[in-house]
Structure formats: structure tokens, C-alpha cells
Design an enzyme around this catalytic site. Structure first.
Site, PDB file in Angstrom:
ATOM      1  CB  SER A   1      -0.889  -0.036   1.145  1.00  0.00           C
ATOM      2  OG  SER A   1      -0.255   0.223   2.514  1.00  0.00           O
ATOM      3  CE  LYS A   2       0.128   8.432  -0.837  1.00  0.00           C
ATOM      4  NZ  LYS A   2       0.404   9.091   0.683  1.00  0.00           N
TER       5      LYS A   2
END
Length: 508
Positions: free
Chosen positions: A266-267
Site C-alpha cells: 500500500s501507499k
């Protein structure tokens, strides 16, 4: 697997920046299409108007272009199966929803959000999950329980409605996936998904996706593992619409995992560990800026190479591949089922391999852009020479400044550990004497400079390591950099002498 007339599509939603997992999906589609002489289609799935983000579609196109992915048919390219943006295909979908209702495979549902919320809470209170499916649909506010007249009146009165797929009860469905093999699901475990909504007169992803793939004659659907739970519904939709002979072959790619291997990348992982999860820099409508591989100094070919080996391998030890090699070697049968762990250090390793293969002039051009942002004056010829000396020490162009800043700026401080180790009461005198010797060097080139310094050391009986390390400290300020004579040549005689005398005076 039939390889005739291969047509694949990458179908992102413009809801924000393109994740590198999405780029990998696009790449695998592209490799497959090119290998089999087929077409790569970019379709923009923007039916979810609530989540649309301005600039996201342009970002998708720019990202694919940066990676060297050539789009055969799409919004910008056109093609025989357009439009290629779902919002421009609005008029197409309702007729297929109506066909499903007419054949008894779908029905109108008028349940309000409040009614559904109440049912959800009641189920939760019993410790159950609420499912709108075969068990309860016969008791709810829909066209299965209402008369034809009642349904017509509700629609005429402007009541909100959705069309739901009528998932059959207790049917064992056997599906095939190129990567995962045979998949079996009992339809009793599935709910009646919404296919069309009166609120915006748009289809949901499920219906639009199937209709578009059918009308665009898609031969293979290659998409992320997160869509695997949707496969039974899509399979049943093809069957209900009578399109089983035109159903594409499916291949669900493994997830990209966090560096730890636990969970989807994920970011937040990138933010925490300092690496990008997007191909290009992204500025959100709220002004938040997210890193991109391009802006962080990655070479697009290296980026493509590293993504290609996340979840796929050619069955050999080879790791560096050109785009053509990847296309020729790629096969869906060699894609792994299990998730692929993303390693930011390995990503840098790939970039280093590509960086050192570039010419000094190519790297110098990129480094010049970094120097301009720092407001540093430079000559390209000198920058090329500097790059040649330090490129082996970096993975990214952006790291060149850290390794080479001393060529452009005189040191303002001196590394304390190096000072305590190599600098003593005699060193200022030695540095001034070295400066005197360097002033006499002609021609002023690395080889002659090295001979002059070594000659001075031998003439005076000094220790080689002690003097060379003190010179490096005087010129660089730290114990780093290429050979001392190379540094002297590039700094020029006057600057070299000035730095030696300055260190002698400053460190005293």
C-alpha cells in the site's frame, strides 16, 4: 489455449494515481498481446462517478507511455470498438440489464438504503452476515414479490430502483483460470449483486465489464487477484446472456505484497519505508504529493524489468531483460499463484544495473536537471567527467548529488572522525606544502598530479595513507569520493590549492 485473434484490455478506474500493481497488470497484458500478435486496449472504467478524481485518466495514459506500453485502441487512439470510456457508453448497458430481467436472470429491487441497513443490523445482532440472495429475496421489496403493475407504477412514480442478478440456488459452477487451474464454487454462497442503478442510470462494474469485454471481443481477461471473488458472477453473467461461446479466458495475477510479505503493498508502506508505490509523482486535488518512480530518478526500462519479475519468472537465472526479451519469454503459465513480495532494495539494484549501462552523457543530462534545481553553475563537459567517476556508487541519478556535491561546492565543515584520525599538528604544514607542489604541476592532469603528490610524500618520508586521507578531507570534507588525483584534476588547480590552504587554516 487458443491464441488466434488475441485481444486484451487494461481497464483502470480514474479514481486516483495508478498503483504499481496496476502497472504490472498492464504490462502482463501488453507482453501477452505483443507475444501473440494481438491488440492491447486501454478502457477507462469511470461508471463510479462518486469516486472520479480529476487528472487520474491523464495520469494513467502518461504512466503507460513512460513505461513504453503502446496502446492499440483507447480513448486517445480510437479504434473500431469505441467509445473506450464507459461514461460515453451509457446508452449501451440498460438493454442488457433489461435482457437479463426479461429472461428471468435479474430483477428490479426497490429496497431503500434504510431498509437494507435495518436488515444488516438485524443479521449482525444474530452474529450473521447479511446477504441479499436466494434465502431472503422472496420476502423483500422487489419484482419477484410485487405484481407487474406494482413494479411499473413504482418506476413511473420515480421510485429509486436497482436491477440485481438473480443468482441461482445450489448450482455447482466449475471455472477455469490459466494461472490457478480449475475453480469450483456453489452459487448458494453468492449474493444477488446490483447490476444497474436508477440513481445515475449507470451500470455497476460487473455488468459494464462483461458487456464491454463481449462487445470489444476481448479474448483474455488478465487482471489482479482481487477480482477473483467476482469471477463466479461474471461467469454466470456470460451464461445468462447466452455468450458462453464468446467468454474470454481468465487469468488472475498474484498480489504485490509488502516488503515484509504480510499483506498487500500500500501507499502507507511506501511512505513508511521511503519508496514510491506509484509510477509517476501524483498531486491529489487536496494538494498532497506522492512520490513517483520517474521523479525519484528511476529509468523506465529498469522499472519495467523489476515489475515483470514480480510474480513471473522465465525459469532461468537471468534477471536483466529488454522489453523485447520480456515479450518473447512471457507466458501466463509461468506466473505464480502466490503473492510477490516487493523489495525496495532490489528495485534500486535493478536501476543501478541500467544506470551504469548508460553513457556518461546520458546520465549527465539527467544530473544537469538536478543541478539546475539546486541553482548550481556547471559545464556539461565537466559534469560528464564527474558522472564517469561516481556513477558506480549510486543506484539513482538523484543520489549523484550526495556523491558529487563537493565538485560544485567547497566543504564548509570537516568530518570529525576523519579529522581525529588523520589530522595532527603537522598536517596544516603538509597541506600547504602539497598545495605548493600542486601549483607546479604541468600539464595539470590526474596522472601528473598523482606523481607530484607521491613524489612529495616520498621526498619527505611521510606515511602515504595519512597524507592522502588528509588531502581527501581537505578537498571533500568527508572520507568519500573517487581517487584524489581525479578530484584534483576536475576541481582545477586554483580550487584545489585554495581548498588545501583553507583546510590547513581552518583545522589549524
Amino acid at each position: 489455449m487458443s491464441q488466434t485473434n488475441v485481444r486484451v484490455r487494461f481497464a483502470p478506474s480514474p479514481t486516483g494515481p495508478l498503483h504499481i500493481g496496476g502497472v504490472r497488470t498492464a504490462l502482463f497484458n501488453y507482453f501477452f498481446a505483443r507475444k501473440h500478435g494481438g491488440k492491447f486496449i486501454l478502457r477507462i472504467e469511470d461508471t463510479d462517478s462518486q469516486r472520479f478524481v480529476p487528472g487520474a485518466e491523464e495520469y494513467i495514459n502518461e504512466s503507460l507511455n513512460w513505461c513504453g506500453i503502446q496502446i492499440d485502441e483507447g480513448v486517445q487512439q480510437g479504434g473500431p470498438f469505441g467509445p473506450y470510456k464507459q461514461s460515453e457508453r451509457k446508452a449501451i448497458y440498460k438493454q442488457y440489464a433489461d435482457m437479463l430481467v426479461a429472461s428471468g436472470n435479474a430483477y428490479y429491487a426497490f429496497d431503500t438504503a434504510e431498509e437494507l441497513d435495518t436488515l444488516r443490523k438485524e443479521a449482525e445482532a444474530k452474529g450473521e452476515a447479511f446477504t441479499y440472495g436466494y434465502k431472503i429475496r422472496g420476502t423483500l421489496n422487489n419484482s419477484l414479490t410485487l405484481s407487474t403493475d406494482e413494479v411499473s407504477k413504482k418506476i413511473a412514480n420515480g421510485d429509486q430502483w436497482v436491477i440485481r442478478f438473480k443468482m441461482p440456488e445450489n448450482v455447482e459452477v466449475t471455472m477455469s483460470d490459466i494461472i490457478r487451474g480449475e475453480i469450483k464454487v456453489n452459487t448458494s454462497t453468492l449474493d444477488d449483486k446490483v447490476l444497474f442503478k436508477s440513481s445515475d442510470m449507470l451500470p455497476t462494474y460487473h455488468l459494464a465489464n462483461i458487456v464491454d469485454d463481449y462487445l470489444m471481443q476481448i479474448s483474455h481477461v488478465i487482471r489482479g487477484e482481487e477480482w477473483l471473488p467476482s469471477l463466479p458472477l461474471h461467469f454466470m453473467l456470460y451464461r445468462a446472456l447466452g455468450w458462453t461461446d464468446k467468454m474470454p479466458e481468465f487469468a488472475h495475477l498474484p498480489l504485490l505484497l509488502k516488503p515484509s510479505g504480510n499483506g498487500k503493498l500500500s501507499k502507507r508502506d511506501g511512505d513508511k519505508m521511503g519508496f514510491p508505490v506509484f509510477p509517476l509523482e501524483w498531486k491529489s486535488p487536496q494538494g498532497e504529493i506522492s512520490h513517483g518512480y520517474r521523479e525519484d530518478g528511476y529509468i523506465p526500462e529498469a522499472f519495467v524489468n523489476l515489475l515483470a519479475l514480480l510474480g513471473w519468472n522465465p525459469g532461468t537465472e537471468q534477471e536483466i531483460f529488454s522489453m523485447d526479451e520480456l515479450i518473447n519469454l512471457f507466458s501466463l503459465e509461468r506466473v505464480n499463484k502466490s503473492g510477490a513480495r516487493f523489495d525496495p532494495d532490489k528495485a534500486k539494484w535493478f536501476n543501478h544495473q541500467y544506470l551504469i549501462k548508460q553513457s556518461n552523457s546520458q546520465i549527465a543530462e539527467q544530473f544537469a536537471a538536478v543541478l539546475q534545481t539546486k541553482g548550481v553553475a556547471f559545464e556539461m563537459e565537466k559534469v560528464e567527467k564527474i558522472v564517469g567517476l561516481v556513477k558506480e556508487r549510486v543506484s539513482l541519478v538523484n543520489e549523484l548529488w550526495e556523491q558529487a556535491s563537493f565538485f560544485f561546492e567547497s566543504p564548509q565543515t570537516y568530518d570529525e572522525k576523519t579529522v581525529s584520525k588523520f589530522w595532527n599538528v603537522d598536517t596544516p604544514t603538509i597541506m600547504n606544502e602539497v598545495a605548493n607542489r600542486i601549483e607546479t604541476v604541468e600539464p595539470y592532469a590526474a596522472e601528473e598530479i598523482e606523481q607530484a603528490i607521491k613524489g612529495y610524500i616520498n621526498d619527505n618520508g611521510h606515511g602515504m595513507g595519512k597524507v592522502m586521507n588528509a588531502i581527501r578531507l581537505s578537498l571533500v570534507g568527508e572520507p568519500k569520493g573517487p581517487g584524489v588525483a581525479d578530484i584534483c584534476e576536475l576541481l582545477g588547480k586554483e580550487e584545489t590549492v585554495n581548498r588545501l590552504r583553507k583546510a590547513a587554516k581552518t583545522l589549524g
